[in-house]
Design an enzyme around this catalytic site. Structure first.
Site, short mmCIF file in Angstrom:
data_model
loop_
_atom_site.label_atom_id
_atom_site.label_comp_id
_atom_site.label_asym_id
_atom_site.label_seq_id
_atom_site.Cartn_x
_atom_site.Cartn_y
_atom_site.Cartn_z
N LYS A 63 57.63 44.59 -4.46
CA LYS A 63 58.69 45.49 -4.04
C LYS A 63 60.00 44.70 -4.00
CE LYS A 63 60.46 46.56 -0.17
NZ LYS A 63 61.87 46.70 -0.65
N SER B 129 65.61 38.56 5.97
CA SER B 129 66.18 38.23 7.27
C SER B 129 65.09 37.95 8.29
CB SER B 129 67.05 39.38 7.77
OG SER B 129 66.25 40.49 8.18
N GLY C 19 61.55 39.93 9.01
CA GLY C 19 60.33 39.12 8.96
C GLY C 19 59.51 39.26 10.23
N GLU D 54 59.81 33.31 4.38
CA GLU D 54 60.98 32.47 4.11
C GLU D 54 62.16 33.28 4.61
OE1 GLU D 54 64.31 31.22 2.70
OE2 GLU D 54 63.54 31.80 0.73
#
Length: 497
Positions: free
Chosen positions: A186, A240, A244, A261
């Site tokens: 996605k 961000s 996350g 990450e």
């Protein structure tokens, strides 16, 4: 050199999703225009996937993993096929780079020399690395034999951001597929074009149906559907910290494996004994590369007091001279921000910084190309910005702005520099500039960040891992360490009696 233009239709299958090896419309047929931040032009229609489309993509990936040949192929056979994808990326390198440029605003000078070539390198690297992944035999007490196997996880969901659409997709897709997993990707709704182009190359390379699936559309709705989905075994996310954290919380219900990450507020430290010309160059591109839309941006520049004023003057003069330009022009080094929301966010932090008492030395506003009207039709350009008089407690020093905004902070001693650098919720990267090798090692060892560059900045290679400490996430991308997060270990005991 003249500016590069897309010739004809940039995608062979506009307005469609790639599911199970076929190009299909979304189940409700809805599309939205993909808009270039360069000039506000509509590039192509992009399908808006529904929850039912997400279900279909996961089912296709699950079937390809459970029933198809991919997970059963030898590492050498998977490597041959992934190398073919890498070769096709190299063949279409300029076209892919230009798609990245018009979709995200990244200068062609960088997308053609960094992003597209490294995407191919990632495919080739993991094609080779996976052939060296193996288990080991053990000799437990009691005379039995035991050995370990490294096996794929199953279906991986890759959720990628708008700022490095191509590279941050490939840092997930390449190791996941090399390890024998299948993938549902996605991409960011703001920058989906290179993800769709890569899917076309996978189809041309005759990668088995369902091994890679790409669904485009609304970020929050699709993200929540995929995060909750019981058919997904792992989520690999870049974005961000707040998003996350939400993914981690929601994934707990199905015990998905996750790698994150996340954001950064990297400290770039310049000591008085540094090569100032080199430090100026590295500090400048440390923040203004990719318009500051990079998680590792050296957005906190720590300058030791004896060289503070000189370095400030150098950087203000240079930032003032750096004018945005059309990123399709190979001479341009600074393009527009990726989308309107990001432009508005960066703009809001200028007022924040001034209210906090920081001194705006240059920039701090949007910019309209000569002859263009204001607003989106003139592009989402934001001038390179420098704040001085910044205290590390200010919001502009603590919060990720994700734009071309540099906060300059003075320091006195080595201990001060380390303390200020670590006084952040984030820990993605840092820079250290000094001619003293002992100091370089000391400071690098004390900084709480996943990557520390010494007398360099923003260096990357497929073989070298990167990832964060603290609120910058966990898990590593690139290097053999990444393959560890896309495999699981099975222990096999053999009775010898």
């Amino acid at each position: 050199m003249t500016k590069r233009e897309l010739s004809g239709q940039p995608l062979a299958n506009p307005g469609k999703l790639f599911i199970g090896g076929r190009w299909v419309p979304s189940q409700d047929g809805r599309t939205e225009p993909d808009v270039s931040p360069v000039d506000g032009r509509e590039i192509v229609p992009v399908a808006q996937a529904t929850a039912a489309d997400a279900d279909a993509a996961v089912a296709a990936a699950r079937a390809a993993y459970e029933e198809g040949p991919w997970s059963r192929l030898s590492a050498q056979e998977r490597a041959l096929r992934l190398n073919r994808v890498g070769e096709l990326i190299e063949r279409d390198l300029e076209e892919i780079a230009l798609l990245e440029t018009v979709d995200m605003g990244k200068p062609f000078a960088f997308s053609s020399t960094v992003d597209a070539p490294m995407a191919a390198q990632l495919m080739h690297y993991y094609a080779g690395a996976v052939t060296r992944v193996d288990g080991s035999s053990r000799a437990p007490a009691g005379g039995q034999l035991a050995y370990t196997l490294r096996e794929p996880l199953g279906v991986v969901c890759a959720i990628t951001p708008f700022n490095f659409p191509l590279l941050l997709s490939m840092t997930k897709i390449a190791p996941a597929l090399a390890a024998g997993n299948t993938v549902v990707h996605k991409p960011s709704p703001a920058t989906p074009l290179t993800a769709l182009k890569i899917a076309e190359l996978f189809q041309e390379a005759e990668i088995p149906d369902g091994v890679l699936n790409v669904i485009t559309g609304p970020g929050v709705e699709l993200g929540e559907t995929l995060t909750d989905h019981p058919g997904i075994d792992k989520i690999a996310f870049t974005g961000s910290t707040a998003v996350g954290q939400a993914i981690i919380r929601k994934s707990a219900g199905t015990l998905k494996k996750v790698t994150m990450e996340l954001g950064g507020k990297s400290a770039n430290i310049v000591f008085a004994d540094a090569d100032l010309a080199a430090a100026e160059e590295l500090a400048f591109f440390g923040i203004y590369y990719n318009k500051g839309e990079i998680c590792t941006a050296g957005s906190r520049l720590l300058l030791q007091r004896p060289i503070h004023d000189e370095m400030v003057e150098r950087l203000v003069r240079r930032a003032s001279a750096l004018k945005p330009g059309d990123p399709r022009d190979p001479a341009t080094l600074f393009g527009p921000l990726a989308h309107r929301g990001q432009f508005d966010k960066v703009s809001s932090y200028i007022e924040v910084g001034e209210k906090e008492g920081a001194v705006l030395r240059t920039g701090g506003s949007g910019w309209t190309p000569e002859g263009a009207s204001t607003g989106l039709s003139g592009g989402l350009y934001f001038l390179p910005t420098v704040f001085t008089g910044v205290d590390n407690g200010m919001r502009i020093a603590q919060e990720e702005i994700f734009g071309p905004v540099l906060s300059i902070i003075p320091f006195d001693t080595e201990e001060d520099a380390v303390r200020i650098a670590n006084d952040s919720a984030y820990g993605l990267a840092a820079g250290v500039h000094t001619k003293d090798l002992r100091r370089a090692h000391r400071v690098a060892s004390q900084i709480k960040a996943g990557t520390v560059w010494v007398n360099c900045y923003n260096q990357y290679d497929p073989s070298v891992p990167y990832g964060g400490y603290k609120a910058s996430g966990y898990g590593r991308e690139c290097g053999p360490e990444s393959l560890e997060s896309y495999t699981q270990t099975k222990s096999v005991w053999i009775g010898m009696d």
